[in-house]
Design a protein around this motif. Sequence first.
Motif, PDB file in Angstrom:
ATOM      1  N   LEU A 116       0.810  -1.214   0.000  1.00  0.00           N
ATOM      2  CA  LEU A 116       0.000   0.000   0.000  1.00  0.00           C
ATOM      3  C   LEU A 116       0.841   1.261   0.000  1.00  0.00           C
ATOM      4  CD1 LEU A 116      -2.828  -0.948   2.538  1.00  0.00           C
ATOM      5  CD2 LEU A 116      -2.906  -1.030   0.030  1.00  0.00           C
ATOM      6  N   SER A 117       1.963   1.240   0.701  1.00  0.00           N
ATOM      7  CA  SER A 117       2.803   2.436   0.775  1.00  0.00           C
ATOM      8  C   SER A 117       4.203   2.045   1.208  1.00  0.00           C
ATOM      9  CB  SER A 117       2.214   3.465   1.748  1.00  0.00           C
ATOM     10  OG  SER A 117       2.208   2.951   3.077  1.00  0.00           O
ATOM     11  N   GLY A 118       5.133   2.970   1.040  1.00  0.00           N
ATOM     12  CA  GLY A 118       6.508   2.757   1.447  1.00  0.00           C
ATOM     13  C   GLY A 118       7.402   3.837   0.871  1.00  0.00           C
ATOM     14  N   TRP A 119       8.694   3.691   1.089  1.00  0.00           N
ATOM     15  CA  TRP A 119       9.671   4.661   0.596  1.00  0.00           C
ATOM     16  C   TRP A 119      10.677   3.951  -0.298  1.00  0.00           C
ATOM     17  CZ3 TRP A 119       9.467   9.841   1.142  1.00  0.00           C
ATOM     18  CH2 TRP A 119       8.599  10.355   2.119  1.00  0.00           C
ATOM     19  N   LEU A 120      11.030   4.608  -1.394  1.00  0.00           N
ATOM     20  CA  LEU A 120      12.040   4.091  -2.313  1.00  0.00           C
ATOM     21  C   LEU A 120      13.247   5.008  -2.293  1.00  0.00           C
ATOM     22  CD1 LEU A 120      13.018   2.226  -4.644  1.00  0.00           C
ATOM     23  CD2 LEU A 120      11.945   3.869  -6.220  1.00  0.00           C
ATOM     24  N   ASP A 121      14.403   4.457  -1.920  1.00  0.00           N
ATOM     25  CA  ASP A 121      15.670   5.151  -2.129  1.00  0.00           C
ATOM     26  C   ASP A 121      16.144   4.723  -3.515  1.00  0.00           C
ATOM     27  OD1 ASP A 121      15.992   6.559   0.381  1.00  0.00           O
ATOM     28  OD2 ASP A 121      16.222   4.581   1.301  1.00  0.00           O
ATOM     29  N   ASP A 122      15.785   5.523  -4.499  1.00  0.00           N
ATOM     30  CA  ASP A 122      15.938   5.146  -5.899  1.00  0.00           C
ATOM     31  C   ASP A 122      17.402   5.110  -6.304  1.00  0.00           C
ATOM     32  OD1 ASP A 122      15.704   4.697  -8.599  1.00  0.00           O
ATOM     33  OD2 ASP A 122      14.863   6.666  -9.065  1.00  0.00           O
ATOM     34  N   PRO A 123      17.937   3.934  -6.658  1.00  0.00           N
ATOM     35  CA  PRO A 123      19.356   3.883  -7.036  1.00  0.00           C
ATOM     36  C   PRO A 123      19.640   4.563  -8.371  1.00  0.00           C
ATOM     37  CG  PRO A 123      18.316   1.752  -7.394  1.00  0.00           C
ATOM     38  CD  PRO A 123      17.316   2.599  -6.674  1.00  0.00           C
ATOM     39  N   TYR A 124      18.651   4.649  -9.254  1.00  0.00           N
ATOM     40  CA  TYR A 124      18.876   5.287 -10.548  1.00  0.00           C
ATOM     41  C   TYR A 124      19.056   6.796 -10.430  1.00  0.00           C
ATOM     42  CZ  TYR A 124      17.341   1.115 -13.232  1.00  0.00           C
ATOM     43  OH  TYR A 124      17.212  -0.130 -13.799  1.00  0.00           O
ATOM     44  N   THR A 125      18.317   7.424  -9.525  1.00  0.00           N
ATOM     45  CA  THR A 125      18.290   8.891  -9.460  1.00  0.00           C
ATOM     46  C   THR A 125      18.828   9.462  -8.152  1.00  0.00           C
ATOM     47  OG1 THR A 125      16.061   8.993  -8.501  1.00  0.00           O
ATOM     48  CG2 THR A 125      16.218   8.832 -10.910  1.00  0.00           C
ATOM     49  N   ALA A 126      19.055   8.610  -7.151  1.00  0.00           N
ATOM     50  CA  ALA A 126      19.468   9.043  -5.809  1.00  0.00           C
ATOM     51  C   ALA A 126      18.398   9.882  -5.127  1.00  0.00           C
ATOM     52  CB  ALA A 126      20.793   9.799  -5.847  1.00  0.00           C
ATOM     53  N   GLN A 127      17.150   9.752  -5.566  1.00  0.00           N
ATOM     54  CA  GLN A 127      16.031  10.447  -4.930  1.00  0.00           C
ATOM     55  C   GLN A 127      15.361   9.524  -3.915  1.00  0.00           C
ATOM     56  OE1 GLN A 127      13.701  11.298  -8.493  1.00  0.00           O
ATOM     57  NE2 GLN A 127      14.271  13.448  -8.382  1.00  0.00           N
ATOM     58  N   ARG A 128      14.783  10.119  -2.886  1.00  0.00           N
ATOM     59  CA  ARG A 128      13.940   9.369  -1.941  1.00  0.00           C
ATOM     60  C   ARG A 128      12.493   9.665  -2.298  1.00  0.00           C
ATOM     61  NH1 ARG A 128      14.056   6.407   2.622  1.00  0.00           N
ATOM     62  NH2 ARG A 128      12.530   6.784   4.275  1.00  0.00           N
ATOM     63  N   LEU A 129      11.766   8.653  -2.670  1.00  0.00           N
ATOM     64  CA  LEU A 129      10.430   8.824  -3.211  1.00  0.00           C
ATOM     65  C   LEU A 129       9.401   8.079  -2.366  1.00  0.00           C
ATOM     66  CD1 LEU A 129      11.313   8.159  -6.961  1.00  0.00           C
ATOM     67  CD2 LEU A 129      11.007  10.392  -5.853  1.00  0.00           C
ATOM     68  N   ARG A 130       8.254   8.702  -2.201  1.00  0.00           N
ATOM     69  CA  ARG A 130       7.147   8.098  -1.459  1.00  0.00           C
ATOM     70  C   ARG A 130       6.237   7.337  -2.414  1.00  0.00           C
ATOM     71  NH1 ARG A 130       5.473   6.042   3.341  1.00  0.00           N
ATOM     72  NH2 ARG A 130       3.230   6.331   3.669  1.00  0.00           N
ATOM     73  N   PHE A 131       5.955   6.095  -2.064  1.00  0.00           N
ATOM     74  CA  PHE A 131       5.003   5.294  -2.832  1.00  0.00           C
ATOM     75  C   PHE A 131       3.694   5.173  -2.071  1.00  0.00           C
ATOM     76  CE2 PHE A 131       2.886   1.210  -3.493  1.00  0.00           C
ATOM     77  CZ  PHE A 131       2.653   1.248  -4.862  1.00  0.00           C
ATOM     78  N   GLU A 132       2.591   5.498  -2.730  1.00  0.00           N
ATOM     79  CA  GLU A 132       1.260   5.268  -2.187  1.00  0.00           C
ATOM     80  C   GLU A 132       0.418   4.664  -3.289  1.00  0.00           C
ATOM     81  OE1 GLU A 132      -0.607   8.367   0.124  1.00  0.00           O
ATOM     82  OE2 GLU A 132       1.327   9.350   0.427  1.00  0.00           O
TER      83      GLU A 132
END
Length: 236
Positions: A116-132
Amino acid sequence: MLTACAAAPMPGNSAAANESSVPPVSSPGPASLADSVPVGRPAPNVSAMAAAALAELGRLPVKGSAPMTGYRRSAFGRAWSDDVSVDKGRNGCRTRDDVLQRDLTDIEMRGRCTVLSGWLDDPYTAQRLRFERGVDVKRIQIDHVVALADAWRTGAQQHSPQRRVEFANDLRNLQATAGWANQQKGSSNAASWLPPNRSFRCTYVARQIQVKRAYDLWVVPPERDAMRRVLTKCVG
């Protein structure tokens, strides 16, 4: 009922050990690429991983690009099929949710499969992204590390339909990332697209080599040269 959990490390698939839990390799000599490429995380020992990947790159056939005649997404089966024998196959969850459970942290689940939700420390972009789930579905997408169209023009059109389904749902070839990066990449190989996050490029290229070796795909000359340039910078 909603439960919160952290994503567990991905267990090894049927053809490779658990890349994320293998100890760093002290020397590049006998290192296996399958044992040195982390999935969804920075490499524990970039130099050793790059050296192993360079050796594997030298074993990949080098050919010209095959025509795209007959290519369609459906040639790789129904999207996120669980009817596969690769890691996490036939576990009752769609492949997309398997990837999200592996790549996200601070996960909130519904049942055993649905993220349902979580956080991605995106290795491609070095961004921290929220997933909902259901909110801004384009923000986080699942990338095929070796794009399906690239696989088609480097040997996959000769595979059986089931082997193409396995390829499209193999967790080694899947990575959660920012939607814009996935769209920017499209069907590019390493000669025309690399992750914006330069610190992940060696791991990214090594994973492409690992997947191409596992599925008997070849590289085209500009792709091989680009891979070699990236990995050479990481050795030592």
